[in-house]
Design a protein around this motif. Structure first.
Motif, short mmCIF file in Angstrom:
data_model
loop_
_atom_site.label_atom_id
_atom_site.label_comp_id
_atom_site.label_asym_id
_atom_site.label_seq_id
_atom_site.Cartn_x
_atom_site.Cartn_y
_atom_site.Cartn_z
N ILE A 1 17.35 3.69 -16.67
CA ILE A 1 18.32 4.55 -16.14
C ILE A 1 17.97 5.12 -15.03
CG2 ILE A 1 20.14 6.42 -16.23
CD1 ILE A 1 20.16 5.67 -19.28
N PRO A 2 18.51 4.94 -13.69
CA PRO A 2 17.79 5.58 -12.63
C PRO A 2 18.06 7.09 -12.38
CG PRO A 2 19.92 4.29 -12.17
CD PRO A 2 19.68 4.07 -13.33
N ALA B 1 19.09 10.53 -10.38
CA ALA B 1 20.20 10.64 -9.42
C ALA B 1 19.99 12.11 -8.95
CB ALA B 1 21.68 10.34 -10.09
N ARG C 1 25.52 13.45 -10.68
CA ARG C 1 25.38 13.65 -12.19
C ARG C 1 26.51 14.35 -12.75
NH1 ARG C 1 19.78 17.09 -11.94
NH2 ARG C 1 18.59 15.76 -10.70
N GLN D 1 25.12 6.57 -12.98
CA GLN D 1 23.69 5.82 -13.09
C GLN D 1 23.50 5.17 -14.38
OE1 GLN D 1 24.51 9.32 -12.89
NE2 GLN D 1 22.84 10.54 -13.81
N ARG D 2 24.31 5.19 -15.49
CA ARG D 2 24.13 4.54 -16.67
C ARG D 2 25.02 3.33 -16.20
NH1 ARG D 2 22.97 1.65 -19.97
NH2 ARG D 2 23.10 1.86 -22.09
N GLN E 1 22.83 0.84 -14.06
CA GLN E 1 21.81 0.32 -14.96
C GLN E 1 22.35 -0.96 -15.72
OE1 GLN E 1 21.48 0.89 -18.47
NE2 GLN E 1 19.46 0.22 -18.92
N GLN F 1 15.54 5.41 -8.29
CA GLN F 1 16.72 6.51 -8.04
C GLN F 1 17.74 6.07 -7.30
OE1 GLN F 1 15.09 9.60 -5.49
NE2 GLN F 1 17.11 10.90 -5.84
N LEU F 2 19.05 6.16 -7.94
CA LEU F 2 20.40 6.10 -7.36
C LEU F 2 20.51 7.30 -6.26
CD1 LEU F 2 22.65 3.84 -7.63
CD2 LEU F 2 23.73 5.47 -9.27
N TYR G 1 19.74 2.29 -3.66
CA TYR G 1 19.21 2.37 -4.86
C TYR G 1 17.67 2.32 -4.45
CZ TYR G 1 17.11 0.62 -9.26
OH TYR G 1 16.36 0.50 -10.46
#
Length: 199
Positions: A59-60, A62, A67, A93-94, A97, A129-130, A146
């Motif tokens: 999971i990246p 962020a 968030r 971010q989830r 992913q 990282q997103l 990304y």
């Protein structure tokens, strides 16, 4: 008052009083947004790989503005708003992913495993990282950025690459067109990442 009317009326009054004391959160949007992958693995297809040849997509990370389940709108270099009545079903971010895992598994021959399975098959990892996942109001585009980090098995090599995609919203900044444009942009990034990982 007849007894057959007393119970419904009592329940209604009780619910009304309770609603004045308890907050159940903000206004619920008319619908929740999600990301759909353009490509998905074929059902029933089996793949085999040694431990070192597996790929775990993490999971990246962020920034704070991502968030949340809301969609940020970058007004200028210093201010951010959020799309009215737009909300993801879970943290972006989830969602990203999961879309990335589906796309990589469909477009490459890699065996993609979940984070929770990493200890059993500690092969290559894709972290990152997103950086952007929202709307650029200045260009009226959805933008996904990304910053990927490919870590070789055993952590002996690290390679970074930045991926970016923009998609026109084509109208007002509203939940449905923004969600559709972000889905297109996210799929474009995921496809480019899959091409990179497949080399």
């Amino acid at each position: 008052m007849p007894s057959r009317l007393r119970t419904p009326l009592t329940l209604a009054l009780g619910a009304l009083l309770l609603s004045g004391c308890v907050s159940f959160g903000g206004k619920v949007p008319p619908f929740l947004l999600t990301l759909d992958a353009d490509a998905a693995p074929t059902a029933g297809e089996a793949r085999t790989a040694s431990d070192a040849a597996t790929l775990t997509i993490l999971i990246p990370a962020a920034p704070q503005k991502l968030r949340t389940t809301r969609i940020p709108v970058q007004q200028d270099d210093a201010s951010v708003a959020y799309v009215k009545d737009a909300q993801w079903v879970e943290a972006p971010q989830r969602l990203f992913q999961r879309l990335l895992s589906e796309t990589v598994a469909a477009r490459t021959n890699r065996v993609v495993i979940d984070e929770g399975q990493y200890l059993t098959a500690p092969g290559e990892q894709l972290a990152g990282q997103l950086m952007e996942f929202g709307v650029d109001a200045r260009s009226n585009e959805a933008i996904v950025v990304y910053q990927a980090m490919r870590v070789g098995a055993g952590g002996k090599t690290v390679t970074q690459r930045r991926f970016e995609a923009r998609e026109p919203i084509g109208g007002r900044v509203e939940a449905k067109p923004v969600g559709e444009a972000l889905t297109r942009a996210a799929n474009k990034v995921a496809s480019d990442v899959a091409g990179w990982l497949g080399n």
